[in-house]
Design an enzyme around this catalytic site. Structure first.
Site, short mmCIF file in Angstrom:
data_model
loop_
_atom_site.label_atom_id
_atom_site.label_comp_id
_atom_site.label_asym_id
_atom_site.label_seq_id
_atom_site.Cartn_x
_atom_site.Cartn_y
_atom_site.Cartn_z
N ASP A 71 1.17 -1.08 0.01
CA ASP A 71 0.03 0.09 0.44
C ASP A 71 0.67 1.13 -0.15
O ASP A 71 0.56 2.04 1.28
CB ASP A 71 -1.08 -0.31 1.35
CG ASP A 71 -1.89 -1.19 1.41
OD1 ASP A 71 -1.90 -1.57 0.26
OD2 ASP A 71 -2.78 -0.99 2.11
N CYS A 107 -1.59 -2.18 8.01
CA CYS A 107 -1.98 -3.28 6.54
C CYS A 107 -0.42 -3.93 6.31
O CYS A 107 -0.72 -5.25 6.20
CB CYS A 107 -1.94 -2.43 5.76
SG CYS A 107 -3.89 -1.83 5.45
N LYS A 153 -6.68 -4.61 -3.03
CA LYS A 153 -7.56 -5.60 -1.72
C LYS A 153 -8.55 -4.88 -1.26
O LYS A 153 -8.38 -4.00 -1.13
CB LYS A 153 -6.88 -5.90 -0.08
CG LYS A 153 -5.89 -4.63 -0.18
CD LYS A 153 -4.84 -5.35 0.67
CE LYS A 153 -4.23 -4.11 1.66
NZ LYS A 153 -5.05 -3.12 2.48
C1 VGL Z 1 -4.09 1.20 6.08
C2 VGL Z 1 -6.19 1.77 7.50
C3 VGL Z 1 -6.98 1.73 6.41
C4 VGL Z 1 -2.86 0.69 5.11
C5 VGL Z 1 -5.60 0.54 4.73
O1 VGL Z 1 -2.74 0.47 4.33
O2 VGL Z 1 -2.15 0.74 6.18
N1 VGL Z 1 -4.94 1.76 6.56
N2 VGL Z 1 -6.47 1.32 5.34
#
Ligand code: VGL
Ligand code: ZN
Length: 202
Positions: free
Chosen positions: A8, A151, A106
């Site tokens: 991410d 994540c 995801k």
């Molecule tokens: C994430 C909060 C919500 C992350 C993703 O990638 O850590 N954190 N969605």
């Protein structure tokens, strides 16, 4: 097969984004500098529909960062982030993506959040990442990215449970909450996940 899994590294998690991780962008040159050391590089991308259940904007009267109960478990309500097709969902523009063989998206099911790159938060549905890595013959899995305490942490946990030898690259990751992350790092070490620096990678 030595594999790097980049979690991410997207604009919304960078300073100036909608859900910024403090100093999130400093990991980009670090990640770029290590990719050539791996046989396989794979990434995940948080990729929510606008009506996703994790977004506070879809819950009338609720604020961002409030917690609700969802399927008997706590769910944090986040600011709109990584909405499919938006600039915030794109990877950081300086991130080198040329070596990536696959991107696993995801958080695409509007009814459930997915912190891990492997399974949704209810462990109901797989993204296919584990099967992909196993078919590729991956043994050692090195994880990095954003956010280290959300994540990346949940992905590392699942990767360990799936049987991969796991390494967490600390300086190629950055947490949302630095204080809370100290505890999570202890949990990782307790499980047998090795915490390393980019300079340790051969
Ligand atoms: C994430 C909060 C919500 C992350 C993703 O990638 O850590 N954190 N969605
Ligand atoms: Zn998300």
């Amino acid at each position: 097969m030595k594999t790097l899994l980049i979690i991410d590294v997207q604009n919304d998690f960078m300073p100036g984004g909608s859900l910024p991780v403090p100093e999130g962008s400093k990991i980009v040159p670090v990640i770029n500098s290590i990719q050539s050391k791996f046989d396989l590089v794979v990434a995940t991308q948080d990729w929510h529909p606008q009506d996703h259940i994790s977004l506070a904007s879809n819950h009338a009267g609720k604020s961002t960062f409030e917690e609700i109960e969802l399927y008997g478990k706590p769910q944090t309500l986040w600011p709109d982030h990584c909405v499919q097709g938006t600039g915030g969902a794109e990877f950081h523009p300086d991130l080198n993506t040329t070596k990536w063989e696959a991107i696993f998206r995801k958080g695409t099911d509007k009814n459930i959040d997915s912190y891990s790159g492997f399974y949704d938060n209810g462990h109901l549905k797989s993204t296919g990442l584990s099967g992909y890595l196993k078919e590729k013959g991956v043994s050692q899995l090195f994880l990095c990215g954003l956010a280290a305490d959300i994540c990346v942490y949940f992905s590392t946990h699942d990767a360990f449970k799936e049987g991969f030898a796991c390494f967490f690259i600390e300086d190629a990751s950055q947490p949302l909450d630095l204080e809370g992350f100290k505890e999570l790092k202890k949990k990782m070490e307790y499980l047998g996940i090795q915490i390393i620096s980019a300079a340790d990678i051969q």
